[in-house]
Design a protein around this motif. Structure first.
Motif, PDB file in Angstrom:
ATOM      1  N   GLY A  66      -1.472  12.486  -0.876  1.00 42.51           N
ATOM      2  CA  GLY A  66      -2.456  12.620  -1.550  1.00 42.51           C
ATOM      3  C   GLY A  66      -3.033  14.181  -1.675  1.00 42.51           C
ATOM      4  O   GLY A  66      -3.313  14.650  -2.608  1.00 42.51           O
ATOM      5  N   GLY A  67      -2.606  14.916  -0.586  1.00 40.56           N
ATOM      6  CA  GLY A  67      -2.859  16.394  -0.539  1.00 40.56           C
ATOM      7  C   GLY A  67      -1.632  16.881  -1.358  1.00 40.56           C
ATOM      8  O   GLY A  67      -2.309  17.943  -2.283  1.00 40.56           O
ATOM      9  N   LEU A  68      -0.665  16.377  -1.645  1.00 33.89           N
ATOM     10  CA  LEU A  68       0.290  16.898  -2.303  1.00 33.89           C
ATOM     11  C   LEU A  68      -0.232  16.687  -4.202  1.00 33.89           C
ATOM     12  O   LEU A  68       0.074  17.642  -4.742  1.00 33.89           O
ATOM     13  N   PHE A  69      -0.710  15.438  -4.213  1.00 38.81           N
ATOM     14  CA  PHE A  69      -1.097  15.271  -5.528  1.00 38.81           C
ATOM     15  C   PHE A  69      -2.614  16.267  -5.892  1.00 38.81           C
ATOM     16  O   PHE A  69      -2.538  16.738  -6.952  1.00 38.81           O
ATOM     17  N   SER A  70      -3.426  16.322  -4.888  1.00 40.35           N
ATOM     18  CA  SER A  70      -4.461  17.516  -5.132  1.00 40.35           C
ATOM     19  C   SER A  70      -3.812  18.809  -5.606  1.00 40.35           C
ATOM     20  O   SER A  70      -4.660  19.045  -6.663  1.00 40.35           O
TER      21      SER A  70
ATOM     22  N   TYR B  78       0.791  -1.174   0.028  1.00 36.67           N
ATOM     23  CA  TYR B  78       0.018   0.070  -0.022  1.00 36.67           C
ATOM     24  C   TYR B  78       0.924   1.048   0.094  1.00 36.67           C
ATOM     25  O   TYR B  78       0.518   2.278  -0.619  1.00 36.67           O
ATOM     26  N   GLY B  79       1.776   1.382   0.855  1.00 45.29           N
ATOM     27  CA  GLY B  79       2.650   2.466   0.942  1.00 45.29           C
ATOM     28  C   GLY B  79       3.376   2.826  -0.386  1.00 45.29           C
ATOM     29  O   GLY B  79       3.396   4.009  -0.775  1.00 45.29           O
ATOM     30  N   ALA B  80       3.977   1.640  -0.765  1.00 42.15           N
ATOM     31  CA  ALA B  80       4.675   2.052  -2.031  1.00 42.15           C
ATOM     32  C   ALA B  80       3.876   2.577  -3.228  1.00 42.15           C
ATOM     33  O   ALA B  80       4.290   3.246  -4.004  1.00 42.15           O
ATOM     34  N   LEU B  81       2.581   1.969  -3.304  1.00 40.80           N
ATOM     35  CA  LEU B  81       1.559   2.565  -4.541  1.00 40.80           C
ATOM     36  C   LEU B  81       1.188   3.791  -4.287  1.00 40.80           C
ATOM     37  O   LEU B  81       1.195   4.462  -5.221  1.00 40.80           O
ATOM     38  N   ARG B  82       1.148   4.166  -3.020  1.00 41.80           N
ATOM     39  CA  ARG B  82       0.767   5.712  -2.872  1.00 41.80           C
ATOM     40  C   ARG B  82       2.254   6.552  -3.263  1.00 41.80           C
ATOM     41  O   ARG B  82       1.728   7.546  -3.976  1.00 41.80           O
ATOM     42  N   VAL B  83       3.230   6.157  -2.878  1.00 39.34           N
ATOM     43  CA  VAL B  83       4.133   7.002  -3.322  1.00 39.34           C
ATOM     44  C   VAL B  83       4.323   6.941  -4.815  1.00 39.34           C
ATOM     45  O   VAL B  83       4.558   7.903  -5.549  1.00 39.34           O
ATOM     46  N   ARG B  84       4.137   5.770  -5.352  1.00 39.38           N
ATOM     47  CA  ARG B  84       4.274   5.971  -6.933  1.00 39.38           C
ATOM     48  C   ARG B  84       3.263   6.658  -7.608  1.00 39.38           C
ATOM     49  O   ARG B  84       3.583   7.437  -8.450  1.00 39.38           O
ATOM     50  N   ASP B  85       1.989   6.524  -7.135  1.00 45.61           N
ATOM     51  CA  ASP B  85       0.973   7.639  -7.761  1.00 45.61           C
ATOM     52  C   ASP B  85       0.861   8.837  -7.581  1.00 45.61           C
ATOM     53  O   ASP B  85       0.286   9.739  -8.213  1.00 45.61           O
ATOM     54  N   PHE B  86       1.010   9.087  -6.114  1.00 41.52           N
ATOM     55  CA  PHE B  86       0.649  10.619  -5.713  1.00 41.52           C
ATOM     56  C   PHE B  86       1.864  11.703  -5.675  1.00 41.52           C
ATOM     57  O   PHE B  86       1.648  12.739  -5.595  1.00 41.52           O
TER      58      PHE B  86
ATOM     59  N   TYR C  11      -0.737  19.279  -7.221  1.00 42.83           N
ATOM     60  CA  TYR C  11      -0.397  18.865  -8.473  1.00 42.83           C
ATOM     61  C   TYR C  11      -1.317  19.031  -9.299  1.00 42.83           C
ATOM     62  O   TYR C  11      -1.273  19.287 -10.619  1.00 42.83           O
ATOM     63  N   ALA C  12      -2.506  18.242  -9.268  1.00 41.86           N
ATOM     64  CA  ALA C  12      -3.711  18.403 -10.075  1.00 41.86           C
ATOM     65  C   ALA C  12      -4.172  19.754 -10.597  1.00 41.86           C
ATOM     66  O   ALA C  12      -4.752  19.895 -11.573  1.00 41.86           O
ATOM     67  N   PHE C  13      -4.260  20.434  -9.514  1.00 37.03           N
ATOM     68  CA  PHE C  13      -4.605  21.746  -9.294  1.00 37.03           C
ATOM     69  C   PHE C  13      -3.858  22.529 -10.494  1.00 37.03           C
ATOM     70  O   PHE C  13      -4.574  23.435 -11.222  1.00 37.03           O
ATOM     71  N   PHE C  14      -2.498  22.476 -10.567  1.00 36.96           N
ATOM     72  CA  PHE C  14      -1.702  23.129 -11.324  1.00 36.96           C
ATOM     73  C   PHE C  14      -1.488  22.504 -12.813  1.00 36.96           C
ATOM     74  O   PHE C  14      -1.481  23.222 -13.997  1.00 36.96           O
ATOM     75  N   GLN C  15      -1.368  21.276 -12.839  1.00 41.22           N
ATOM     76  CA  GLN C  15      -1.396  20.421 -14.005  1.00 41.22           C
ATOM     77  C   GLN C  15      -2.554  20.546 -14.897  1.00 41.22           C
ATOM     78  O   GLN C  15      -2.454  20.592 -16.369  1.00 41.22           O
ATOM     79  N   ARG C  16      -3.607  20.036 -14.314  1.00 42.88           N
ATOM     80  CA  ARG C  16      -5.032  20.066 -15.213  1.00 42.88           C
ATOM     81  C   ARG C  16      -5.962  20.618 -14.509  1.00 42.88           C
ATOM     82  O   ARG C  16      -6.925  20.038 -14.085  1.00 42.88           O
ATOM     83  N   PRO C  17      -6.035  22.143 -14.727  1.00 39.15           N
ATOM     84  CA  PRO C  17      -6.936  22.908 -13.593  1.00 39.15           C
ATOM     85  C   PRO C  17      -8.399  22.723 -14.078  1.00 39.15           C
ATOM     86  O   PRO C  17      -9.287  23.144 -13.332  1.00 39.15           O
TER      87      PRO C  17
ATOM     88  N   ALA D 286       8.517   6.091  -7.349  1.00 39.68           N
ATOM     89  CA  ALA D 286       8.137   7.507  -7.017  1.00 39.68           C
ATOM     90  C   ALA D 286       7.957   8.145  -8.679  1.00 39.68           C
ATOM     91  O   ALA D 286       8.243   7.366  -9.694  1.00 39.68           O
ATOM     92  N   GLY D 287       7.147   9.368  -8.531  1.00 40.22           N
ATOM     93  CA  GLY D 287       7.272  10.232  -9.932  1.00 40.22           C
ATOM     94  C   GLY D 287       5.995   9.696 -10.809  1.00 40.22           C
ATOM     95  O   GLY D 287       5.979   9.964 -11.806  1.00 40.22           O
ATOM     96  N   GLY D 288       4.887   9.172 -10.439  1.00 40.92           N
ATOM     97  CA  GLY D 288       3.989   8.622 -11.246  1.00 40.92           C
ATOM     98  C   GLY D 288       2.732   9.587 -11.214  1.00 40.92           C
ATOM     99  O   GLY D 288       1.649   9.118 -12.012  1.00 40.92           O
ATOM    100  N   ALA D 289       2.891  10.852 -10.709  1.00 43.51           N
ATOM    101  CA  ALA D 289       1.520  11.541 -10.562  1.00 43.51           C
ATOM    102  C   ALA D 289       1.008  11.896 -11.761  1.00 43.51           C
ATOM    103  O   ALA D 289      -0.221  12.137 -12.096  1.00 43.51           O
ATOM    104  N   TYR D 290       1.745  12.241 -12.861  1.00 46.15           N
ATOM    105  CA  TYR D 290       1.275  12.449 -14.087  1.00 46.15           C
ATOM    106  C   TYR D 290       0.357  11.308 -14.761  1.00 46.15           C
ATOM    107  O   TYR D 290      -0.772  11.701 -15.334  1.00 46.15           O
ATOM    108  N   ASP D 291       0.786  10.202 -14.516  1.00 45.41           N
ATOM    109  CA  ASP D 291      -0.024   9.003 -15.045  1.00 45.41           C
ATOM    110  C   ASP D 291      -1.138   8.759 -14.425  1.00 45.41           C
ATOM    111  O   ASP D 291      -2.212   8.397 -15.008  1.00 45.41           O
ATOM    112  N   PHE D 292      -1.085   9.081 -13.035  1.00 48.12           N
ATOM    113  CA  PHE D 292      -2.051   8.801 -12.260  1.00 48.12           C
ATOM    114  C   PHE D 292      -3.312  10.054 -12.488  1.00 48.12           C
ATOM    115  O   PHE D 292      -4.428   9.611 -12.421  1.00 48.12           O
ATOM    116  N   LEU D 293      -2.946  11.223 -12.656  1.00 50.61           N
ATOM    117  CA  LEU D 293      -4.066  12.301 -13.181  1.00 50.61           C
ATOM    118  C   LEU D 293      -4.676  11.915 -14.474  1.00 50.61           C
ATOM    119  O   LEU D 293      -5.764  12.049 -14.397  1.00 50.61           O
TER     120      LEU D 293
END
Length: 282
Positions: free
Chosen positions: A168-172, A95-103, A174-180, A131-138
């Motif tokens: 997850g808050g970091l990802f929120s 679980y922890g590793a998946l979160r880091v990957r996606d967020f 990121y999404a705000f800036f990346q895909r507003p 890590a670093g998968g936020a773009y794909d997750f978005l």
């Protein structure tokens, strides 16, 4: 004792789906909860996409329903985005590793090295990106999850909220800036602004003074969260809120929950955040 007396408890008015992402190559667990009462006149309903569904879906659903029953929030559908931690697709330990990957939007080598040292040199299973998968997750949320939910439920595409805590808050943010335009409201609780040397703070600086993203945002933090290096949770929170208040068209509500830690703040933040973005018309 009769077998019928032993039944698994569940939340009424919910459904669970499994959705395979072609973009990520992962099967996700999607939990959906209907509101406490239906939308007036059968109109399309707001929807909140809640990350970390494995741990916070129940809290978010019951908070939203209590608020709706008290006329403090509009009826809304809650969609939880989680992982299939059943030991078949993924073990719970992943679980922890998946979160880091996606967020996370990048590789924070300092963080990864720190975790490896604490775990005797092993960070995550070899088949999980570190890590670093936020773009794909978005992209997964926008191109796969949102259409899936719209196909099965009558939602308002112009009233969608993204909810996350910690990474997850970091990802929120990121999404705000990346895909507003993908979401109209955001809830970012205790965002991990320390990630990769504070790159989210730098990203915010790029938009200050420009048209930039717009919408409604609730951002919060616990008053007892660690504020020493490298976390600087409270300091970073205050610095970012100052930057965000300079964004034209962004309606920002921020709150420090005194006496709450990084974990105990989550129920309070979900309740206050959902009330903020889904406030009933006065």
């Amino acid at each position: 004792m009769a077998e019928s007396e032993f039944q698994r408890a569940s939340i009424a008015g919910t459904r669970r789906f499994r959705l395979h992402s072609k973009l990520i190559g992962e099967t996700f667990q999607i939990d959906v909860a209907l509101p406490a009462r239906p939308s007036p006149s059968g109109r399309p309903m707001p929807v909140a996409y809640v990350m970390d569904s494995n741990t916070v879906f129940g809290i978010a659903v019951q908070a939203a329903r209590f608020l709706q029953d008290g006329d403090q929030a509009r009826p809304a559908i809650i969609v939880g985005i989680g992982y299939c931690l059943d030991g078949v697709i993924r073990p719970r330990e992943a679980y922890g590793a998946l979160r880091v990957r996606d967020f996370t939007p990048s590789i924070d080598q300092v963080y990864l090295d720190r975790v490896k040292a604490a775990r005797n040199g092993r960070f995550a299973p070899e088949d999980i990106r570190p890590a670093g998968g936020a773009y794909d997750f978005l992209e997964f949320l926008v191109e796969e999850v949102q259409p899936f939910i719209a196909e099965h439920y009558m939602i308002d595409p112009m009233d969608q909220t993204l909810v996350g805590s910690s990474l997850g808050g970091l990802f929120s943010l990121y999404a705000f800036f990346q895909r507003p335009k993908a979401f109209q409201q955001y809830i970012a609780n205790s965002p991990s602004l320390w990630w990769s040397g504070g790159e989210m703070m730098d990203l915010a600086d790029q938009f200050v003074g420009s048209p930039g993203p717009v919408g409604k945002m609730f951002m919060s933090v616990g008053g007892d969260e660690p504020n020493d290096a490298p976390w600087l949770t409270l300091d970073n929170f205050h610095h970012l809120t100052q930057k965000l208040r300079r964004f034209e068209g962004l309606f920002l509500t921020s709150h420090v929950f005194d006496g709450e830690s990084h974990t105990s703040v989550i129920p309070a933040a979900l309740c206050r955040g959902l009330r903020s973005v889904f406030a009933s018309p006065s």
